[in-house]
Structures are given as structure tokens and as C-alpha cells.
Design an enzyme around this catalytic site. Structure first.
Site, mmCIF file in Angstrom:
data_model
loop_
_atom_site.group_PDB
_atom_site.id
_atom_site.type_symbol
_atom_site.label_atom_id
_atom_site.label_comp_id
_atom_site.label_asym_id
_atom_site.label_seq_id
_atom_site.Cartn_x
_atom_site.Cartn_y
_atom_site.Cartn_z
ATOM 1 N N HIS A 47 2.584 3.120 -8.917
ATOM 2 C CA HIS A 47 2.430 1.680 -9.199
ATOM 3 C C HIS A 47 3.662 1.164 -9.949
ATOM 4 O O HIS A 47 4.159 0.077 -9.675
ATOM 5 C CB HIS A 47 1.169 1.424 -10.029
ATOM 6 C CG HIS A 47 -0.095 1.786 -9.306
ATOM 7 N ND1 HIS A 47 -0.309 1.468 -7.986
ATOM 8 C CD2 HIS A 47 -1.219 2.442 -9.715
ATOM 9 C CE1 HIS A 47 -1.506 1.908 -7.607
ATOM 10 N NE2 HIS A 47 -2.065 2.509 -8.640
ATOM 11 N N ARG B 194 0.185 7.619 -2.704
ATOM 12 C CA ARG B 194 0.770 8.676 -1.863
ATOM 13 C C ARG B 194 2.230 8.922 -2.235
ATOM 14 O O ARG B 194 2.699 10.050 -2.250
ATOM 15 C CB ARG B 194 0.661 8.293 -0.381
ATOM 16 C CG ARG B 194 -0.673 8.700 0.215
ATOM 17 C CD ARG B 194 -0.947 7.968 1.492
ATOM 18 N NE ARG B 194 -1.330 6.584 1.223
ATOM 19 C CZ ARG B 194 -1.429 5.649 2.152
ATOM 20 N NH1 ARG B 194 -1.126 5.939 3.407
ATOM 21 N NH2 ARG B 194 -1.812 4.432 1.830
ATOM 22 N N ARG C 8 1.881 -4.909 6.246
ATOM 23 C CA ARG C 8 1.170 -3.875 5.493
ATOM 24 C C ARG C 8 2.035 -2.624 5.471
ATOM 25 O O ARG C 8 2.524 -2.173 6.508
ATOM 26 C CB ARG C 8 -0.188 -3.552 6.098
ATOM 27 C CG ARG C 8 -0.902 -2.483 5.277
ATOM 28 C CD ARG C 8 -2.349 -2.295 5.605
ATOM 29 N NE ARG C 8 -2.932 -1.422 4.594
ATOM 30 C CZ ARG C 8 -4.165 -1.477 4.132
ATOM 31 N NH1 ARG C 8 -4.981 -2.388 4.597
ATOM 32 N NH2 ARG C 8 -4.597 -0.636 3.217
ATOM 33 N N ARG D 283 -5.438 -1.523 8.599
ATOM 34 C CA ARG D 283 -6.618 -2.217 8.068
ATOM 35 C C ARG D 283 -6.199 -3.520 7.412
ATOM 36 O O ARG D 283 -5.076 -3.658 6.949
ATOM 37 C CB ARG D 283 -7.280 -1.363 6.970
ATOM 38 C CG ARG D 283 -8.161 -0.276 7.429
ATOM 39 C CD ARG D 283 -8.990 0.250 6.244
ATOM 40 N NE ARG D 283 -8.167 0.886 5.225
ATOM 41 C CZ ARG D 283 -7.696 2.122 5.296
ATOM 42 N NH1 ARG D 283 -7.976 2.875 6.328
ATOM 43 N NH2 ARG D 283 -6.960 2.624 4.325
ATOM 44 N N GLU E 17 0.751 -12.997 12.591
ATOM 45 C CA GLU E 17 1.329 -11.834 13.281
ATOM 46 C C GLU E 17 1.280 -10.658 12.317
ATOM 47 O O GLU E 17 1.671 -10.785 11.154
ATOM 48 C CB GLU E 17 2.786 -12.124 13.679
ATOM 49 C CG GLU E 17 2.930 -13.206 14.718
ATOM 50 C CD GLU E 17 2.255 -12.866 16.043
ATOM 51 O OE1 GLU E 17 2.275 -11.666 16.438
ATOM 52 O OE2 GLU E 17 1.707 -13.776 16.686
ATOM 53 N N LEU F 190 10.497 -21.186 -3.728
ATOM 54 C CA LEU F 190 9.462 -20.287 -3.202
ATOM 55 C C LEU F 190 8.200 -20.323 -4.069
ATOM 56 O O LEU F 190 8.284 -20.305 -5.298
ATOM 57 C CB LEU F 190 10.031 -18.852 -3.193
ATOM 58 C CG LEU F 190 9.063 -17.735 -2.810
ATOM 59 C CD1 LEU F 190 8.719 -17.802 -1.323
ATOM 60 C CD2 LEU F 190 9.657 -16.367 -3.143
ATOM 61 N N TRP G 27 -11.572 -2.237 -8.962
ATOM 62 C CA TRP G 27 -12.206 -1.857 -10.238
ATOM 63 C C TRP G 27 -12.837 -0.477 -10.146
ATOM 64 O O TRP G 27 -13.127 0.145 -11.172
ATOM 65 C CB TRP G 27 -13.294 -2.864 -10.620
ATOM 66 C CG TRP G 27 -12.795 -4.246 -10.907
ATOM 67 C CD1 TRP G 27 -12.883 -5.312 -10.077
ATOM 68 C CD2 TRP G 27 -12.160 -4.716 -12.102
ATOM 69 N NE1 TRP G 27 -12.330 -6.424 -10.676
ATOM 70 C CE2 TRP G 27 -11.882 -6.089 -11.921
ATOM 71 C CE3 TRP G 27 -11.792 -4.117 -13.310
ATOM 72 C CZ2 TRP G 27 -11.260 -6.874 -12.889
ATOM 73 C CZ3 TRP G 27 -11.183 -4.900 -14.281
ATOM 74 C CH2 TRP G 27 -10.915 -6.252 -14.067
ATOM 75 N N ASP H 79 0.836 -1.207 0.000
ATOM 76 C CA ASP H 79 0.000 0.000 0.000
ATOM 77 C C ASP H 79 0.871 1.257 0.000
ATOM 78 O O ASP H 79 1.981 1.246 0.528
ATOM 79 C CB ASP H 79 -0.905 -0.028 1.246
ATOM 80 C CG ASP H 79 -2.015 1.002 1.162
ATOM 81 O OD1 ASP H 79 -2.299 1.506 0.055
ATOM 82 O OD2 ASP H 79 -2.607 1.303 2.211
ATOM 83 N N GLY H 80 0.326 2.317 -0.575
ATOM 84 C CA GLY H 80 0.991 3.623 -0.512
ATOM 85 C C GLY H 80 1.572 4.079 -1.847
ATOM 86 O O GLY H 80 2.263 5.106 -1.893
HETATM 87 C C1 FPP Z 1 -2.072 0.086 -3.320
HETATM 88 O O1 FPP Z 1 -1.570 1.396 -3.303
HETATM 89 C C2 FPP Z 1 -1.488 -0.682 -4.416
HETATM 90 C C3 FPP Z 1 -2.201 -1.270 -5.419
HETATM 91 C C4 FPP Z 1 -3.668 -1.187 -5.504
HETATM 92 C C5 FPP Z 1 -1.547 -1.972 -6.525
HETATM 93 C C6 FPP Z 1 -0.296 -2.727 -6.217
HETATM 94 C C7 FPP Z 1 0.447 -2.874 -7.477
HETATM 95 C C8 FPP Z 1 1.772 -2.858 -7.633
HETATM 96 C C9 FPP Z 1 2.704 -2.806 -6.491
HETATM 97 C C10 FPP Z 1 2.315 -2.864 -9.017
HETATM 98 C C11 FPP Z 1 3.087 -4.038 -9.400
HETATM 99 C C12 FPP Z 1 2.572 -5.334 -8.923
HETATM 100 C C13 FPP Z 1 2.900 -6.522 -9.494
HETATM 101 C C14 FPP Z 1 2.495 -7.779 -8.825
HETATM 102 C C15 FPP Z 1 3.626 -6.615 -10.729
HETATM 103 P P1 FPP Z 1 -2.577 2.616 -3.470
HETATM 104 O O2 FPP Z 1 -2.667 2.947 -4.899
HETATM 105 O O3 FPP Z 1 -3.899 2.279 -2.836
HETATM 106 O O4 FPP Z 1 -1.846 3.731 -2.654
HETATM 107 P P2 FPP Z 1 -2.509 4.952 -1.852
HETATM 108 O O5 FPP Z 1 -3.277 4.349 -0.703
HETATM 109 O O6 FPP Z 1 -1.325 5.737 -1.410
HETATM 110 O O7 FPP Z 1 -3.390 5.681 -2.810
#
Ligand code: FPP
Length: 278
Positions: free
Chosen positions: A52, A39, A204, A210, A223, A146, A84, A35-36
Site C-alpha cells: 500500500h 501481491r 484495473r 472484476r 471502455e 483536473l 473494513w 489492485d495488486g
Molecule cells: C488493493 O490492493 C488496494 C487497496 C485496497 C488500497 C489502495 C490504496 C493505495 C494505493 C494507497 C494509497 C492511496 C491513496 C489514495 C493515498 P490489494 O491490497 O487488494 O492487493 P492484492 O489483491 O494483491 O491483495
């Protein structure tokens, strides 16, 4: 573990952290809510999709580090059933990045004996994404190192619903539906992750407290480790620190810690011994 130390320079920070890890108490399964990204991009005045894109490097690092450590399963939350709702451009970029990752990483996955599996409602993915994903899963199916689970169009509730529906379907087919009785084992063996142990450690990033509909059944006794680091900034150091923190935890599964159990056993023994032998 040995493979990780071999890749590091003696004395460097990650080498010191890796030395401190007890190889006998590694988490068998690590799950990560990445996540993040948005941001991270926002702080740099970049579009969300740049976050991303930058999120691919930590995916690669986490896979490599888990493989070298000797972790058995790594599950990454790449796209949720709720994602989506994001703008079409962002969703399409995520598919493009997934295809890029698969194409770019497949040779390394093969070389390192890493098996890829996809979990989620995959039938809803755009056809070219599904094709490439299936091809990568198939190509790595015989690898024995793995296991990397990519959770894509994944939802924890959806997974439980799908498990119950497939149990019902099987029972209808073999005529046992009227006497069907659900139990935990039956549900667990019909989840997408049926072949995996439950996650020992759930990480996370970005500080959010969350679960976001991730592995709801499987994390009953995992954990939790939340770091403020945003996913694109997540490094090998962060992962090793999470494993070290995990190794400090006292996992009780609703029972007693090993130390408390020993103390109780000793106290009980004390109670039953005749006073002469105390
Ligand atoms: C959440 O951050 C992240 C996602 C919804 C997408 C995760 C995708 C990647 C890490 C890209 C590459 C992945 C693979 C497996 C090739 P957010 O967009 O919700 O961040 P925010 O909360 O800061 O807006």
C-alpha cells in the site's frame, strides 16, 4: 497534452507514446481500480502494508499525468465498503497513508490547480481522517483543473441506495413522495459523482477481471482496460498505453460504429436513388 510533452524528453518512450495520442479524443474521465498491492508486497516477502505504501507513487504519477494530458476527471478506488473486513492494522495503515498523501500532496495539488473530491460513505471514516480529507477538499474547492475523486468507503450499490434514499427524502420534504417517479436522470444527478461525466475508460491493475462494486451505474458504457501490472509498478507508460488502447476502441453505445453507420446511410441512399442516377 502540451503540458505532458513539455515534461518529457523528445525521443524517450513516453514522449513517443504521448505523440501518438490524439488530443481531440482524450477520455474526459478515467477511473482506476488500484489492485495488486498485497501481491506486490508478497512477492518481495514484505508485509501487505508495504505494498500500500508503494502504491502512493503511482497515485501521484497518475494524477500528474492526467493533469498534464488534459483529462478532466480521475477517479481512484482507494477503499471499498468491503475493505473494513481486512485486519485492523491494514485498515489503520491505509488511513495513515491517506493522511500522509493529503499532507504531502496538497501544495502540489494547489500549484497545479487540481481539485480534490471524496466520494463514498465518508461519515464512517475515523474523525481525524475525515477532518483532514474535508480540509483538503475545501482547500482545493476553487481549483479548475483536473478533478480527482478519491473513492473512500465507497461501494457502487451503496451509492445507488444512497441516491434513491436522498431522492425519497427530498420528495418527503416537499410533499411529492406519492407522485414520485424515478428515471435515469434523477438517479444520476443524485449519485456522488453527479457533477462528473461517466468514466470513458476504466483501468484495473493486477489482471483481475472484476468490477468489485466500483461505479456500477456510471460504467454502463465505459471502455475496460485490464493490465497485469500490479498497482505499485504502474507507471506513466502504463497510463499512456491505456489511453492509446482506449483510442483504438470503437464506442457504439449499443448503436452502430461511425463507419457502419456511414455504410448504412450510403446503402439507404443507393436504395432510394432512381436507377438512372446510380
Ligand atoms: C488493493 O490492493 C488496494 C487497496 C485496497 C488500497 C489502495 C490504496 C493505495 C494505493 C494507497 C494509497 C492511496 C491513496 C489514495 C493515498 P490489494 O491490497 O487488494 O492487493 P492484492 O489483491 O494483491 O491483495
Amino acid at each position: 497534452m502540451k503540458a505532458l510533452l513539455e515534461a518529457l524528453q523528445p525521443g524517450e518512450q513516453d514522449w513517443v507514446l504521448a505523440q501518438a495520442i490524439d488530443p481531440a479524443r482524450l477520455p474526459a474521465h478515467i477511473a482506476i481500480i488500484m489492485d495488486g498491492n498485497g501481491r506486490w508486497a508478497g512477492r518481495r516477502l514484505m508485509p501487505r502494508v508495504a505494498g500500500h505504501k508503494a502504491g502512493i507513487t503511482p497515485v501521484r504519477i497518475s494524477v500528474e499525468t492526467c493533469a498534464r494530458l488534459g483529462v478532466k476527471v480521475l477517479t481512484l478506488y482507494a477503499f471499498s465498503v468491503e475493505n473494513w473486513k481486512r485486519p485492523r492494522h491494514e485498515v489503520e495503515t491505509l488511513w495513515r497513508l491517506l493522511r500522509f498523501y493529503l499532507n504531502q500532496e496538497l501544495p502540489d495539488l494547489q500549484k497545479n490547480d487540481i481539485r480534490l473530491q471524496a466520494i463514498g460513505r465518508l461519515e464512517a471514516l475515523p474523525a481525524p481522517v475525515r477532518r483532514e480529507l474535508d480540509a483538503a477538499v475545501e482547500a482545493t474547492a476553487n481549483n479548475r483543473g483536473l478533478l480527482v475523486n478519491l473513492a473512500i468507503n465507497y461501494g457502487g450499490r451503496a451509492e445507488i441506495v444512497d441516491a434513491v434514499n436522498s431522492i425519497l427524502e427530498m420528495a418527503r420534504l416537499d410533499g411529492s413522495v406519492h407522485s414520485l417517479k424515478l428515471d435515469e436522470e434523477l438517479i444520476a444527478t443524485n449519485l456522488y459523482t453527479a457533477s462528473c461525466p461517466d468514466p470513458d475508460l476504466l483501468i484495473r491493475t493486477s489482471g483481475e477481471m472484476r468490477i468489485s462494486n466500483f461505479l456500477l451505474w456510471q460504467i454502463a458504457y465505459s471502455e475496460l482496460y485490464v493490465t497485469e501490472t500490479l498497482w505499485p509498478d504502474f507507471t506513466r507508460t502504463d497510463l499512456l498505453q491505456a489511453v492509446l488502447e482506449y483510442q483504438k476502441r470503437d464506442r457504439r453505445y449499443g448503436g452502430l460504429s461511425a463507419a457502419a453507420a456511414d455504410a448504412r446511410a450510403e446503402a439507404a441512399l443507393f436504395e432510394v436513388l432512381p436507377s438512372r442516377s446510380r
